[in-house]
Design an enzyme around this catalytic site. Structure first.
Site, mmCIF file in Angstrom:
data_model
loop_
_atom_site.group_PDB
_atom_site.id
_atom_site.type_symbol
_atom_site.label_atom_id
_atom_site.label_comp_id
_atom_site.label_asym_id
_atom_site.label_seq_id
_atom_site.Cartn_x
_atom_site.Cartn_y
_atom_site.Cartn_z
ATOM 1 N N SER A 7 -3.032 10.723 -35.636
ATOM 2 C CA SER A 7 -1.649 10.868 -35.177
ATOM 3 C C SER A 7 -1.586 11.952 -34.118
ATOM 4 C CB SER A 7 -0.735 11.241 -36.346
ATOM 5 O OG SER A 7 0.513 11.727 -35.896
ATOM 6 N N TYR A 55 0.758 16.145 -43.418
ATOM 7 C CA TYR A 55 0.303 14.936 -42.728
ATOM 8 C C TYR A 55 -0.442 15.295 -41.447
ATOM 9 C CZ TYR A 55 0.721 10.329 -40.465
ATOM 10 O OH TYR A 55 0.466 9.131 -39.839
ATOM 11 N N LYS A 97 -4.443 14.760 -40.434
ATOM 12 C CA LYS A 97 -4.751 14.006 -39.220
ATOM 13 C C LYS A 97 -5.675 14.804 -38.304
ATOM 14 C CE LYS A 97 -2.680 10.265 -40.288
ATOM 15 N NZ LYS A 97 -3.463 9.032 -40.499
ATOM 16 N N THR A 130 7.249 1.756 -37.681
ATOM 17 C CA THR A 130 6.597 1.206 -38.862
ATOM 18 C C THR A 130 7.387 1.570 -40.117
ATOM 19 O OG1 THR A 130 5.234 3.167 -39.248
ATOM 20 C CG2 THR A 130 4.358 1.499 -37.727
#
Length: 318
Positions: A179, A205, A209, A240
């Site tokens: 990401s 997160y 990543k 998404t």
């Protein structure tokens, strides 16, 4: 170098650094006018690909793209019912595609071992797409923070288990789906489980990543002698289910600019199939072009920290 190449390179650089234009659908539409050529329509005929987190979003879009190029695709999912639904939808998009659904929760190391040990036969492409942005800190039954287990430990273990099949391939490739958020974080090998400070899902997160990008570079060196190519990439801002669920405010504000899952997955498929990507190794990509892994000098990790990440992953997945 032609004037056109200089101009397009400057535009691409500017979009990359200003983030919004480059990560949005605007960046995708602008870059596709001058990026690397599409692979041949039968580039993956006779090859086998495995995609984790393939029941929706980028994973499903990548599976569609791989199937269109002729690959046999294994959809690896936590929920087999959702996986079978995704399989049916992919068959609608690519009639006649050969698809297989397999169950594996990447955060569960026991499940990963069982899946890896049971996977038999050919494997040419491994796409690590599964990920999670947890609202609060939680641990797996193995005692690992969930985002870390899903995006780093599970993929590390699975790569090792499937490496014999990848080495046997004439053109084995591994793709880690990272990401752009990783640019906001340095490698935190001092606190990989995020036990210190106040937990924030988006930060956790982004941390994992960042780890994925370093881990991809380490696996590239590990498998280089066997002819296996390992890359990482980021998809930009894609619309998404994961984004709409985990980042509802961001999704609401940026929705008009978000890429489709197919646009976000384009570079995944290109890395799996293009001759150009096969001539590189251990790179970080966005929109079919190698990108820097750091923008800020103080974010660079030391070689000791990089090796410590590998040691941590090896120890945690024994």
């Amino acid at each position: 170098m032609t004037v056109t190449n200089v101009v397009t390179g400057a535009v691409d650089w500017a979009m990359d650094r200003t983030i919004g234009p480059g990560y949005s659908r605007l960046g995708f539409e602008a870059r596709k006018r001058f990026w690397a050529a599409d692979p041949p329509s039968d580039a993956l005929k006779g090859r086998v690909a495995l995609v984790t987190g393939a029941n929706s979003g980028l994973g499903k879009a990548a599976a569609v793209g791989l199937a269109r190029l002729g690959a046999v695709v294994h959809l690896v999912v936590r929920d087999v019912t959702k996986g079978e639904r995704a399989k049916a939808e992919i068959l609608d998009a690519v009639p006649g595609a050969e698809l297989h659904v397999g169950r594996c929760d990447l955060s569960d190391l026991t499940a990963v071992r069982e899946f890896g040990d049971s996977f038999a036969g050919q494997l040419d492409v491994l796409v690590h797409n599964a990920g999670v942005l947890p609202p609060e800190r939680a641990e797996t039954e193995d005692g690992h923070e969930v985002a870390l287990a899903t995006a780093v430990l599970g993929p590390h273990l699975l790569t090792g288990l499937l490496s014999p099949a990848l080495k046997a391939s004439l053109d084995g490739r591994v793709v880690f789906v990272s990401s752009g958020g990783m640019y906001s974080q340095s490698l935190r090998i001092d606190d990989p489980e995020y036990r210190e400070g106040e937990f924030a899902g988006a930060k956790a997160y982004s941390r994992v990543k960042r780890m994925q990008v370093v881990l991809a570079e380490l696996w590239a060196e590990e498998l280089r002698v066997d002819g296996v190519v390992v890359h990482s990439m980021h998809p930009g801002w894609a619309d998404t289910p994961g984004v709409s669920t985990s980042l509802p405010r961001f999704h609401r504000v940026t929705k008009p600019l978000l890429r489709t899952p197919e646009q976000g997955a384009d570079t995944i498929v290109w890395l799996a199939a293009s001759a150009e990507a096969g001539r590189e190794n251990g790179k970080f990509w966005h929109d079919r072009r190698v990108r820097p892994t750091h923008f800020l000098p103080w974010q660079h990790e030391s070689e000791e920290d990089r090796l410590a990440l590998w040691t941590f992953c090896e120890t945690a997945t024994r």
